[in-house]
Design a protein around this motif. Structure first.
Motif, PDB file in Angstrom:
ATOM      1  N   THR A 242       0.816  -1.215   0.000  1.00  0.00           N
ATOM      2  CA  THR A 242       0.000   0.000   0.000  1.00  0.00           C
ATOM      3  C   THR A 242       0.849   1.264   0.000  1.00  0.00           C
ATOM      4  O   THR A 242       0.362   2.323  -0.379  1.00  0.00           O
ATOM      5  CB  THR A 242      -0.944   0.007   1.210  1.00  0.00           C
ATOM      6  OG1 THR A 242      -0.195  -0.185   2.424  1.00  0.00           O
ATOM      7  CG2 THR A 242      -1.966  -1.123   1.106  1.00  0.00           C
ATOM      8  N   ASP A 246      -1.555   2.559  -4.861  1.00  0.00           N
ATOM      9  CA  ASP A 246      -2.726   3.221  -4.282  1.00  0.00           C
ATOM     10  C   ASP A 246      -3.981   2.433  -4.645  1.00  0.00           C
ATOM     11  O   ASP A 246      -4.767   2.828  -5.517  1.00  0.00           O
ATOM     12  CB  ASP A 246      -2.822   4.658  -4.793  1.00  0.00           C
ATOM     13  CG  ASP A 246      -3.951   5.435  -4.123  1.00  0.00           C
ATOM     14  OD1 ASP A 246      -4.441   4.967  -3.069  1.00  0.00           O
ATOM     15  OD2 ASP A 246      -4.354   6.496  -4.646  1.00  0.00           O
ATOM     16  N   PRO A 248      -6.847  -0.763  -2.820  1.00  0.00           N
ATOM     17  CA  PRO A 248      -7.218  -1.516  -1.621  1.00  0.00           C
ATOM     18  C   PRO A 248      -6.782  -2.971  -1.695  1.00  0.00           C
ATOM     19  O   PRO A 248      -6.620  -3.530  -2.783  1.00  0.00           O
ATOM     20  CB  PRO A 248      -8.746  -1.403  -1.591  1.00  0.00           C
ATOM     21  CG  PRO A 248      -9.124  -1.261  -3.028  1.00  0.00           C
ATOM     22  CD  PRO A 248      -8.032  -0.451  -3.658  1.00  0.00           C
ATOM     23  N   ASN A 284     -15.794  -9.432  -2.599  1.00  0.00           N
ATOM     24  CA  ASN A 284     -15.265  -8.099  -2.890  1.00  0.00           C
ATOM     25  C   ASN A 284     -15.356  -7.769  -4.374  1.00  0.00           C
ATOM     26  O   ASN A 284     -15.640  -6.619  -4.753  1.00  0.00           O
ATOM     27  CB  ASN A 284     -13.810  -7.999  -2.416  1.00  0.00           C
ATOM     28  CG  ASN A 284     -13.687  -8.011  -0.904  1.00  0.00           C
ATOM     29  OD1 ASN A 284     -14.613  -7.614  -0.200  1.00  0.00           O
ATOM     30  ND2 ASN A 284     -12.555  -8.463  -0.390  1.00  0.00           N
ATOM     31  N   GLY A 462      -7.245  -3.342  -7.464  1.00  0.00           N
ATOM     32  CA  GLY A 462      -7.199  -4.055  -6.192  1.00  0.00           C
ATOM     33  C   GLY A 462      -5.953  -4.912  -6.104  1.00  0.00           C
ATOM     34  O   GLY A 462      -5.327  -5.240  -7.114  1.00  0.00           O
TER      35      GLY A 462
END
Length: 498
Positions: A242, A246, A248, A284, A462
């Motif tokens: 992270t 940038d 999740p 997700n 992601g």
């Protein structure tokens, strides 16, 4: 087998993103914040703990092995020794000035052979004046007429005897032999505080040494953690990712032998914790936005480098999605190193290469796997022109038609350090899921890839952490850690581990 619409010829060539676009400037490094420091320390907490224990252990061992010693002090006071009992004030003043000028040399005088040899002889010490001098500390406090003689010895009574003996010998030398032979000198040293036998040891100083060990262990441990973080070239945990990308974290998959099998974990071990990891990723992904004009979600899976597990992740995601009922298509678009067919043990002799080269139709190479709603297009044999085939209008048409037939399309592409094939599919509205393997993904590669994708305005959507650290602590006292519907093979595997 689904019947597909006939493939039609699209535009003569696919629009490419110009490599001459202005490069996005790399932001200036912002100084490390307290939050960043705490994150690094938390990441390397084991290093800090090990370093702390080692430093403190060495400190305790050194202290325990240090010889016990006792220290005591004799105090003398210098006065003017006038031969005239009725000395006037002027003489007293000049005498005081003389004493202050002379007394500064007495600390060195006290360690000479002239002073120490009589002490050795009188106390019958088994040592030499030079060795005895190393046990003695003599000081003259600034602007005073005091001389302090401190002696350290393993025996407390011997320390007191030596201190008093040195004081007496120094006084005798100063008064009788230092200045005028055969007559009294103008300086007189009087013992005002004889040395007492000490009752407490002066060394080793346990409290001080332990405090130094604790502080030293913490400081060196923190420095070791910072140094390890700076020198680390590979991804170690999520914060490393992270900090660079940038995007999740949409999933974490722990390292487990079950992933090396020839079938997805939701097929072979549906009740295992690993299967739940992929179901979490499935959930997700369900929140991602479908490609505009369709109900299909196009998921492009890649990695920074080779051997990071992107194919294993792709296969298991596809199976986890199909388990829930949606129509799923898995395409092996890594034409440079095909591996999907081998991973799930299906025939990979015919595949995407044949379709893109015009040697076969999609219906001839697509295979159903496990469930009627899960279809696979293997890569087929390695072509000499992989980039040309993947950039062809036929590839664009194939994906566009597939998005009308499926709810999810999972595309396994080549690692980004090999080729940026993933960008081809992202231009059709796909999301990019980056697989990063702990202790395998190079930070340098991930930096370069993140910058390149940012320049192309196609950032990572992601991140999936492969071989993540397993956190059993949260579930160790819970009924959820071992699943009640685990298969016999899974139960046997767990029993072997325990």
């Amino acid at each position: 087998m689904l019947e597909w619409k006939a493939l039609y010829m699209a535009e003569n060539e696919v629009n490419r993103y110009s490599q001459s676009q202005s490069q996005t400037p790399v932001p200036a490094h912002e100084g490390m914040t307290i939050v960043d420091l705490l994150s690094i320390l938390r990441k390397h907490i084991i290093t800090i703990a090990v370093t702390f224990v080692v430093i403190l252990g060495v400190d305790i061992l050194y202290t325990a092995m240090s010889p016990v010693a006792y220290t005591t002090t004799t105090q003398l006071f210098a006065t003017y020794n006038s031969s005239n009992d009725s000395a006037n004030s002027s003489e007293q003043y000049s005498g005081s000035s003389y004493i202050m000028s002379q007394i500064k040399s007495y600390p060195d005088l006290a360690k000479t052979q002239s002073v120490l040899q009589p002490v050795v002889d009188e106390l019958k010490l088994d040592t030499t004046p030079i060795s005895l001098a190393s046990q003695i500390t003599v000081t003259n406090p600034t602007n005073t007429a005091f001389v302090n003689i401190a002696v350290t010895d393993a025996d407390p009574s011997t320390a007191a005897r030596i201190a008093n003996g040195v004081a007496a010998s120094l006084s005798n030398v100063v008064e009788k032999s230092l200045y005028t032979a055969g007559s009294n000198s103008a300086v007189k040293l009087s013992i005002v505080q004889p040395a007492q036998v000490p009752t407490k040891q002066s060394s080793p100083k346990w409290s001080l040494n332990i405090l130094v060990g604790v502080l030293g262990g913490l400081i060196i441990g923190i420095l070791a953690a910072l140094l390890k973080d700076v020198l680390s070239k590979k991804i170690q945990d999520e914060s490393d990712v992270t900090d660079i990308v940038d995007a999740p974290i949409i999933g974490r998959v722990v390292k487990d032998d079950i992933l090396a099998g020839s079938s997805p974990v939701v097929v072979s071990e549906p009740g295992s914790p690993i299967a739940e990891d992929f179901r979490r990723i499935r959930t997700n992904l369900s929140f991602s936005t479908p490609v505009e004009g369709t109900n299909c979600r196009l998921v492009v899976v890649t990695s920074a480098g080779a051997s990071e597990g992107k194919t294993t992740i792709s296969v298991n995601i596809a199976a986890a999605l199909a388990e829930d009922g949606p129509r799923v298509l898995l395409i092996d678009a890594d034409l440079r190193h095909p591996s999907v067919a081998h991973k799930i043990d299906i025939d990979g002799s015919a595949g995407l290469t044949h379709v893109l080269s015009g040697q076969a139709a999609v219906k001839d190479v697509i295979q159903r796997y496990w469930k009627p709603n899960l279809h696979i297009i293997p890569a087929g044999p390695k072509p000499p022109n992989a980039s040309t085939l993947l950039n062809s209008p036929l590839m664009t048409t194939l994906v566009a038609n597939a998005m009308q037939q499926y709810d999810y399309i999972i595309i396994d592409t080549a690692p980004m350090v090999v080729a940026n094939d993933a960008v081809i599919f992202m231009k059709q509205g796909g999301t990019l899921e980056m697989v990063c393997r702990r202790d395998q993904t190079l930070k340098r590669d991930l930096h370069e890839i993140a910058d390149e994708l940012e320049t192309l305005d196609m950032p990572v959507t992601g991140v999936i952490i492969n071989c993540a650290k397993e956190n059993k602590k949260a579930l160790e006292n819970s009924n959820y850690y071992y699943y009640s519907n685990s298969s016999p093979a899974e139960k046997n595997r767990k029993n072997r581990k325990s």
